[in-house]
Every structure is written in C-alpha cells, then in structure tokens.
Design a protein around this motif. Structure first.
Motif, short mmCIF file in Angstrom:
data_model
loop_
_atom_site.label_atom_id
_atom_site.label_comp_id
_atom_site.label_asym_id
_atom_site.label_seq_id
_atom_site.Cartn_x
_atom_site.Cartn_y
_atom_site.Cartn_z
N UNK A 18 64.85 44.51 26.79
CA UNK A 18 65.43 45.79 27.13
C UNK A 18 64.35 46.76 27.59
N UNK A 19 64.64 47.55 28.59
CA UNK A 19 63.69 48.49 29.17
C UNK A 19 63.96 49.89 28.63
N UNK A 20 63.12 50.34 27.71
CA UNK A 20 63.25 51.69 27.19
C UNK A 20 62.53 52.68 28.10
N UNK A 21 63.03 53.90 28.13
CA UNK A 21 62.34 54.95 28.87
C UNK A 21 61.07 55.30 28.11
N UNK A 22 59.91 55.22 28.74
CA UNK A 22 58.66 55.51 28.03
C UNK A 22 58.69 56.90 27.42
N UNK A 23 58.16 57.03 26.20
CA UNK A 23 58.12 58.32 25.54
C UNK A 23 57.16 59.26 26.26
N UNK A 24 57.49 60.55 26.25
CA UNK A 24 56.58 61.54 26.80
C UNK A 24 56.82 61.89 28.25
N UNK A 25 57.84 61.26 28.90
CA UNK A 25 58.10 61.59 30.30
C UNK A 25 58.76 62.96 30.44
N UNK A 26 59.51 63.34 29.39
CA UNK A 26 60.25 64.60 29.44
C UNK A 26 60.03 65.37 28.15
N UNK A 28 61.87 68.62 25.91
CA UNK A 28 63.00 69.52 25.78
C UNK A 28 62.58 70.73 24.95
N UNK A 29 62.64 71.91 25.55
CA UNK A 29 62.24 73.13 24.84
C UNK A 29 63.35 73.55 23.87
N UNK A 30 63.05 74.43 22.92
CA UNK A 30 64.07 74.87 21.96
C UNK A 30 65.29 75.52 22.60
N UNK A 31 65.14 76.03 23.81
CA UNK A 31 66.29 76.63 24.49
C UNK A 31 67.10 75.60 25.27
N UNK A 32 66.70 74.33 25.17
CA UNK A 32 67.45 73.27 25.81
C UNK A 32 67.00 72.91 27.21
N UNK A 33 65.93 73.53 27.69
CA UNK A 33 65.42 73.23 29.03
C UNK A 33 64.65 71.91 29.03
N UNK A 34 64.89 71.10 30.06
CA UNK A 34 64.21 69.81 30.19
C UNK A 34 63.09 69.95 31.21
N UNK A 35 61.89 69.55 30.79
CA UNK A 35 60.71 69.70 31.65
C UNK A 35 59.99 68.36 31.75
N UNK A 36 59.58 68.02 32.96
CA UNK A 36 58.77 66.83 33.17
C UNK A 36 57.44 67.00 32.45
N UNK A 37 57.02 65.98 31.69
CA UNK A 37 55.81 66.09 30.87
C UNK A 37 54.56 66.35 31.72
N UNK A 38 54.49 65.72 32.89
CA UNK A 38 53.34 65.93 33.76
C UNK A 38 53.31 67.36 34.29
N UNK A 39 54.48 67.87 34.64
CA UNK A 39 54.58 69.25 35.11
C UNK A 39 54.21 70.22 33.99
N UNK A 40 54.63 69.89 32.77
CA UNK A 40 54.32 70.73 31.61
C UNK A 40 52.81 70.82 31.40
N UNK A 41 52.13 69.69 31.51
CA UNK A 41 50.68 69.67 31.33
C UNK A 41 49.98 70.51 32.40
N UNK A 42 50.43 70.39 33.64
CA UNK A 42 49.83 71.15 34.73
C UNK A 42 50.06 72.65 34.57
N UNK A 43 51.12 73.00 33.81
CA UNK A 43 51.46 74.41 33.60
C UNK A 43 50.93 74.92 32.26
#
Length: 286
Positions: A18-26, A28-43
């Motif tokens: 089975x192919x699991x989605x690798x951890x850390x790709x996304x 989720x902030x406390x307000x429910x916003x989903x952010x790409x992990x790479x984009x988060x790091x760059x920001x």
C-alpha cells in the motif's frame, strides 16, 4: 466513467504494497488552513493562509537569524544530571535519555555565536520539543554562560524563549536558575551590552518570571501565549473572569509588557535595526 470506479470486485492489496502519503507534505493550521510543507518552510514556518506561526526550534531560528546559517555552538555537550534521584512514572534519567534520543538535542536550549546582518550576535534558543522546553540546571547554566560570553566579547545577546516553565524533576535546583540568569543579565545591563528577549509560543512559568521579561527590549511573535500561571490557575486564584485574549502577545503589548510584535519574516531585520540604533552603528542594508 469507469476510470474512477473499481470495475473488478475482490481486489486485495497486501499491506506492505500500500502506498501511504509521505508524512510532512502538508500542514494543517489550527484555523483549518492546509499549507504545503515546502511552502511553509520557505515562508519561515508561517502559514501564508492565516499568518499562524508554527512552533519551531533552535535549528530553524538559527537558520533565520544567522547569516548563511553559519555559527559556533557554545557549550554544546552540557547535559543534565539527576542529583535528586527523581522518579514519577519513570526515572528522570530515563526521561532525559528518551528526550535526547527523540530530539537529537542535549537539553532544552542551544546557544551559539555568529553574524547576523554582518554583526556578531550571541543567541540562546530554547527547544520546546525537549521536555516541554522546561528550565533545568543545564538551561540556566547555558544561558548564564552565553551571557558571560556576550559580556567578555562585548557582543549583544538574544534569548528566544519557548518553555513550559521550570523543570519539576529538578525542584529547587531549577528555581535557582531564575536568580542566576537574572544576575548575569544585570551585569550585561551595567556594561551597556544590549539584551533582546523574544517570547514565542509558549513562554510561561519560571521563564517568564526571569530572563524572558528582562530584555532591554521585549518582543514577541504574533499570537504567542505568554504568562506565568495558566488561565485556570489565575481565574481560581483571583476569582475573576479573564478578559478576551488574556496572555496573548497582543494583550501584553496593549498593556505595556512588550515593546513590539514582529512576524517571523521580519525578525532578523527588526532585531538588527534595533541593535544598529541603540549601538549607534550604520544601519544594516539587509
């Protein structure tokens, strides 16, 4: 439309295939916003959707503040002992080993010296991942030695607090660190060497009661929880309902406990602007 339907029943996939989605790709902030992990790091680990500042540790703060992430770590091999032979659900020595194995850290603070916008700066940064950033003897000693290094070399000091308070497993030995670090900071003040305190989420307990609120300038990240005791304890002690936003950075700024709040993206620029002005040196170009 069979492209999204299973046309053949009874298909089984072995667990190991089975192919699991690798951890850390996304994230989720406390307000429910989903952010790409790479984009988060760059920001700078700030959600671009809602401005939420994700908790980070010394590794990330050093990357943000030191030029080209180059620095010399100070006293990096100091580790905690167990003079009280403390044991609750497990031995303190076992907790220390577990925390060290899990985080690859020696204790809840790292200290380093390097250049920030071309000028020397000593930084002590706490790591919440290590037993809740609790302040034990090693934390107090490393911050005290960082202050000594700043004093001896006439370099500004910055402490980044992220702590649940004193380390209960060291009892009174932990509380002694409040006085020790405060005395070292007083010596810096007498020598007119700047000390900047950055309060991040959370800054509580003995940390708030000592070095976190003793800066020549006290700053914080947006939305950080800053206080001594928890809201429930304060409410039960005073017998009063607490105002909205109590113990947030914004509340403390409004009531005069902080000098300003800065988003993490502007942290390096703001810290160095303050140091340039107070030390009467040319303004940094970065």
């Amino acid at each position: 439309m069979a492209w999204f339907k299973r046309t053949q029943k009874g298909i089984q996939t072995a667990t190991e295939d089975k192919k699991d989605v690798p951890k850390g790709l996304w994230y989720k902030s406390p307000t429910g916003k989903i952010v790409d992990a790479e984009q988060l790091e760059k920001n700078f680990y700030v959600s671009p959707e809602d401005g939420y500042h994700v908790r980070i540790g010394s590794k990330e703060y050093f990357e943000i503040l030191f030029d080209d992430n180059k620095y010399k770590e100070l006293d990096k091999n100091l580790t905690s002992k167990d003079p009280l032979k403390f044991e609750d659900k497990k031995k303190y020595t076992d907790r220390l080993k577990d925390a060290q194995d899990k985080t690859n850290l020696k204790d809840a603070v790292r200290t380093a010296v390097g250049k920030s916008n071309g000028n020397e700066l000593v930084i002590a940064c706490m790591d919440f991942a290590f037993i809740g950033g609790s302040m034990g003897s090693v934390v107090g000693e490393k911050i005290a030695r960082a202050a000594d290094y700043a004093y001896e070399h006439k370099i500004p000091l910055m402490v980044i607090s992220k702590s649940g308070g004193a380390r209960m497993m060291e009892a009174a030995l932990s509380l002694m660190q409040l006085a020790k670090t405060s005395a070292k900071l007083a010596r810096l003040a007498d020598a007119k060497i700047p000390y900047i305190s950055l309060c991040t989420d959370p800054t509580t307990g003995g940390t708030t009661a000592s070095f976190a609120m003793l800066g020549d300038i006290n700053i914080a990240e947006p939305g950080a929880l800053i206080g001594f005791a928890g809201p429930r304890v304060v409410r039960d002690t005073t017998g009063k309902e607490l105002p909205d936003g109590f113990q947030t950075a914004e509340f403390l700024l409004e009531h005069g406990f902080l000098d300003f709040i800065t988003p993490r993206q502007n942290l390096k620029q703001k810290v160095n602007l303050y140091l340039d002005l107070i030390l009467n040196r040319p303004l940094s170009s970065n």
